[in-house]
Design a protein around this motif. Sequence first.
Motif, PDB file in Angstrom:
ATOM      1  N   PHE A   1       0.676  -0.943   0.308  1.00 37.72           N
ATOM      2  CA  PHE A   1       0.082  -0.063   0.212  1.00 37.72           C
ATOM      3  C   PHE A   1       0.785   1.760  -0.489  1.00 37.72           C
ATOM      4  O   PHE A   1       0.513   2.411  -0.714  1.00 37.72           O
ATOM      5  CB  PHE A   1      -0.651   0.213   0.711  1.00 37.72           C
TER       6      PHE A   1
ATOM      7  N   LYS B   1       2.300   1.737  -3.453  1.00 43.92           N
ATOM      8  CA  LYS B   1       1.481   2.709  -4.204  1.00 43.92           C
ATOM      9  C   LYS B   1       1.025   3.700  -3.844  1.00 43.92           C
ATOM     10  O   LYS B   1       0.941   4.395  -5.468  1.00 43.92           O
ATOM     11  CB  LYS B   1      -0.153   1.476  -4.558  1.00 43.92           C
TER      12      LYS B   1
ATOM     13  N   LEU C   1      -1.468   4.454  -6.862  1.00 43.71           N
ATOM     14  CA  LEU C   1      -2.804   5.487  -5.844  1.00 43.71           C
ATOM     15  C   LEU C   1      -2.705   6.849  -6.014  1.00 43.71           C
ATOM     16  O   LEU C   1      -1.742   7.621  -5.409  1.00 43.71           O
ATOM     17  CB  LEU C   1      -2.751   4.633  -4.841  1.00 43.71           C
TER      18      LEU C   1
ATOM     19  N   ASP D   1      -7.508   9.144  -5.326  1.00 44.76           N
ATOM     20  CA  ASP D   1      -8.027   8.037  -4.849  1.00 44.76           C
ATOM     21  C   ASP D   1      -8.433   7.728  -3.642  1.00 44.76           C
ATOM     22  O   ASP D   1      -9.382   6.679  -3.432  1.00 44.76           O
ATOM     23  CB  ASP D   1      -6.975   7.354  -5.831  1.00 44.76           C
TER      24      ASP D   1
ATOM     25  N   LEU E   1     -11.310   5.307  -0.973  1.00 44.84           N
ATOM     26  CA  LEU E   1     -10.711   3.167  -0.841  1.00 44.84           C
ATOM     27  C   LEU E   1     -11.205   3.462   1.003  1.00 44.84           C
ATOM     28  O   LEU E   1     -11.789   3.416   1.189  1.00 44.84           O
ATOM     29  CB  LEU E   1      -8.609   3.522  -0.387  1.00 44.84           C
ATOM     30  N   THR E   2     -11.821   1.700   0.088  1.00 44.75           N
ATOM     31  CA  THR E   2     -12.216   0.884   1.806  1.00 44.75           C
ATOM     32  C   THR E   2     -11.161   0.379   2.229  1.00 44.75           C
ATOM     33  O   THR E   2     -10.183   0.438   1.328  1.00 44.75           O
ATOM     34  CB  THR E   2     -13.510  -0.512   1.202  1.00 44.75           C
TER      35      THR E   2
ATOM     36  N   GLU F   1     -10.839  -2.599   2.817  1.00 37.05           N
ATOM     37  CA  GLU F   1     -10.179  -4.211   2.831  1.00 37.05           C
ATOM     38  C   GLU F   1      -9.298  -4.138   1.134  1.00 37.05           C
ATOM     39  O   GLU F   1      -8.451  -4.227   0.872  1.00 37.05           O
ATOM     40  CB  GLU F   1     -12.014  -4.958   1.695  1.00 37.05           C
ATOM     41  N   GLU F   2      -9.787  -2.837   0.693  1.00 37.17           N
ATOM     42  CA  GLU F   2      -8.885  -1.790  -0.880  1.00 37.17           C
ATOM     43  C   GLU F   2      -7.003  -1.401  -0.485  1.00 37.17           C
ATOM     44  O   GLU F   2      -6.422  -1.547  -1.186  1.00 37.17           O
ATOM     45  CB  GLU F   2      -9.708  -1.077  -1.375  1.00 37.17           C
ATOM     46  N   MET F   3      -7.421  -0.899   0.808  1.00 37.22           N
ATOM     47  CA  MET F   3      -6.206  -0.619   1.476  1.00 37.22           C
ATOM     48  C   MET F   3      -5.152  -1.752   2.142  1.00 37.22           C
ATOM     49  O   MET F   3      -4.132  -2.336   2.056  1.00 37.22           O
ATOM     50  CB  MET F   3      -6.705   0.267   2.767  1.00 37.22           C
TER      51      MET F   3
ATOM     52  N   ASP G   1      -2.400  -7.916   0.939  1.00 36.22           N
ATOM     53  CA  ASP G   1      -2.896  -9.557   0.287  1.00 36.22           C
ATOM     54  C   ASP G   1      -3.550 -11.044   1.457  1.00 36.22           C
ATOM     55  O   ASP G   1      -4.282 -11.728   1.718  1.00 36.22           O
ATOM     56  CB  ASP G   1      -2.363  -9.874  -0.514  1.00 36.22           C
TER      57      ASP G   1
ATOM     58  N   ASN H   1      -6.771  -9.332   3.259  1.00 39.72           N
ATOM     59  CA  ASN H   1      -7.932  -9.945   3.077  1.00 39.72           C
ATOM     60  C   ASN H   1      -7.920 -11.207   2.974  1.00 39.72           C
ATOM     61  O   ASN H   1      -9.387 -12.013   2.772  1.00 39.72           O
ATOM     62  CB  ASN H   1      -7.566  -9.637   1.157  1.00 39.72           C
TER      63      ASN H   1
END
Length: 193
Positions: free
Chosen positions: A128, A131, A137, A141, A145-146, A148-150, A153, A156
């Motif tokens: 993260f 990015k 990112l 943007d 972001l939620t 989960e998006e932040m 892996d 998640n």
Amino acid sequence: LPDMAEARFAASAAVVAGRLRRQRSSLSAASLASSSLSLDGGGGEASEAVRGKVRDKILEALQKAESIQKSDGDLGAKPLGYAGVASLAAEIEKALHTQLRRTGTDSDYKSQARSIIFNLKDQSNPMFGYKVVSGALRPKDLPGLTAEEMASDARNAERAKMRKEASEARESDWALRHGQMRITGMFTCGKCK
């Protein structure tokens, strides 16, 4: 006696009227102050202080993300230096303020800022930070972001596993309660023979 009652009534009415005038003037001053705060997106010194603090925390988190990247091995992002990181932090805070504070509430703004800061500082989530620092990112943007998006892996995958297990537990529980699943074991009760 009626004159005395009228005098008392007039005196108490004057006291009540005075209290009402003071309350109205304090209410109108308070409402004027609150309306000026809401018109400029929560402006004023307090809001600028909060924005400055958020900007500083994002700067600190970006510096931490850059140091994590250096310690874990270069992931390909060019080092920004202090000036680059500071301008990126200012852009991120501006995007947060523009998208969340002006359209949402102060708590939305602060909550998303905390989430971004946490994920930038998270050593188990270097991607993260990479990015954000590399520009994959963009600052505009980030406010959308939620969590989960932040998240990393691994986190998640862990969440997906927990959701799957909970779903399976609900399905098997429903099947047990509705007689579609029978529990069998080594022993059979006297009724089932």
